[in-house]
Motif scaffolding. Structure first.
Motif, PDB file in Angstrom:
ATOM      1  N   GLN A 127      28.744  -6.341   4.776  1.00  0.00           N
ATOM      2  CA  GLN A 127      28.080  -5.526   3.891  1.00  0.00           C
ATOM      3  C   GLN A 127      28.477  -4.345   4.597  1.00  0.00           C
ATOM      4  O   GLN A 127      28.995  -4.015   5.564  1.00  0.00           O
ATOM      5  CB  GLN A 127      26.440  -5.652   4.015  1.00  0.00           C
ATOM      6  CG  GLN A 127      25.892  -6.894   3.482  1.00  0.00           C
ATOM      7  CD  GLN A 127      24.500  -7.013   4.170  1.00  0.00           C
ATOM      8  OE1 GLN A 127      23.973  -7.170   5.167  1.00  0.00           O
ATOM      9  NE2 GLN A 127      23.568  -6.635   3.138  1.00  0.00           N
ATOM     10  N   GLU A 128      28.757  -3.434   3.417  1.00  0.00           N
ATOM     11  CA  GLU A 128      29.417  -1.989   3.896  1.00  0.00           C
ATOM     12  C   GLU A 128      28.336  -1.287   4.587  1.00  0.00           C
ATOM     13  O   GLU A 128      27.005  -1.246   4.230  1.00  0.00           O
ATOM     14  CB  GLU A 128      29.634  -1.094   2.696  1.00  0.00           C
ATOM     15  CG  GLU A 128      30.414  -0.001   2.831  1.00  0.00           C
ATOM     16  CD  GLU A 128      31.362   0.308   1.646  1.00  0.00           C
ATOM     17  OE1 GLU A 128      31.289   1.654   1.436  1.00  0.00           O
ATOM     18  OE2 GLU A 128      31.800  -0.395   0.887  1.00  0.00           O
ATOM     19  N   LYS A 131      29.945   5.177   6.743  1.00  0.00           N
ATOM     20  CA  LYS A 131      30.605   5.652   8.049  1.00  0.00           C
ATOM     21  C   LYS A 131      29.879   6.392   9.047  1.00  0.00           C
ATOM     22  O   LYS A 131      30.035   6.380  10.228  1.00  0.00           O
ATOM     23  CB  LYS A 131      31.842   6.563   7.572  1.00  0.00           C
ATOM     24  CG  LYS A 131      33.142   5.955   6.767  1.00  0.00           C
ATOM     25  CD  LYS A 131      34.225   6.916   6.497  1.00  0.00           C
ATOM     26  CE  LYS A 131      35.317   6.044   5.944  1.00  0.00           C
ATOM     27  NZ  LYS A 131      36.332   6.847   5.605  1.00  0.00           N
TER      28      LYS A 131
END
Length: 221
Positions: A127-128, A131
């Motif tokens: 999963q992302e 950042k």
């Protein structure tokens, strides 16, 4: 590693993993970038341990990217990184290394999502993670073990388990263990568990209720 429990003696079907779920899992696991080895310690004289073994066999049957190793309690020294105080226990491994995500009990009910996502997040692409959040996770420099006490019927528990285990997968200083509190009376008594999700950080700090990944990262600083 020597494994003496013959997987052929374990039923390959589980009531928790029907054909519909297998079809969904095939799509998810088909995207895995790396193979994941599932290593579990189970006392097959116990009903929940046998249920877990069958669940794991059914899961790994879905994809060639998964393999299963099953150990008895007398073989726990083969997997010293796993906490065998509460059996059954299952850990996830990539490239032979422990991914620092573990499960005590059977991740059925809503926790199937946690288990599947832990495999996918360890294997990649996963999963992302935003950042900014990823940078905060990577900067965590204190060792922390997080035990997430759950109920399999809890709506909020899988979100906390997945967030903690994502953090653990991304940072080698963190380990995250899901624990089905209903199975372990000693744990419930020790920490006076009355509601879930409940995080126990380094066996001493108690954090109640649902938390976001960013909130958990802040707790670990």
């Amino acid at each position: 590693m020597e494994v003496t429990i013959d997987l052929n003696t374990i039923p390959g079907e589980s009531s928790l993993v029907d054909q519909g779920l297998k079809d969904q899992l095939a799509g998810i696991f088909g995207r895995m970038e790396k193979k994941v080895t599932i290593r579990a310690v189970a006392d097959l004289s116990g009903e929940k341990d046998r249920e877990m073994a069958s669940f794991l066999r059914a899961i790994v049957s879905v994809s060639p990217n998964l393999e299963l190793e099953l150990y008895g309690p007398d073989e726990a020294d083969q997997v010293p990184e796993l906490n065998t105080a509460w059996l059954p226990v299952t850990g996830l491994y990539k490239d032979g290394a422990y991914g620092r995500a573990a499960f005590h009990g059977v991740p059925g009910g809503r926790e199937i999502n946690s288990f599947v996502l832990a495999v996918y997040n360890l294997a990649g692409p996963g999963q992302e993670v935003p950042k900014g959040t990823r940078k905060k996770i990577e900067r965590l420099d204190k060792k922390a073990n997080i035990k997430i006490c759950v109920s399999l019927a809890c709506h909020h528990c899988p979100l906390v388990v997945t967030a903690c285990q994502q953090i653990a997968i991304l940072n080698p200083n963190i380990e995250a263990e899901m624990i089905d509190a209903a199975l372990y009376d000693d744990l419930v008594a020790q920490y006076d568990i009355k509601r879930v999700p409940m995080m126990i950080i380094n066996d001493s700090r108690i954090v109640m209720g649902s938390k976001t990944m960013d909130e958990i990262v802040t707790l670990l600083k």
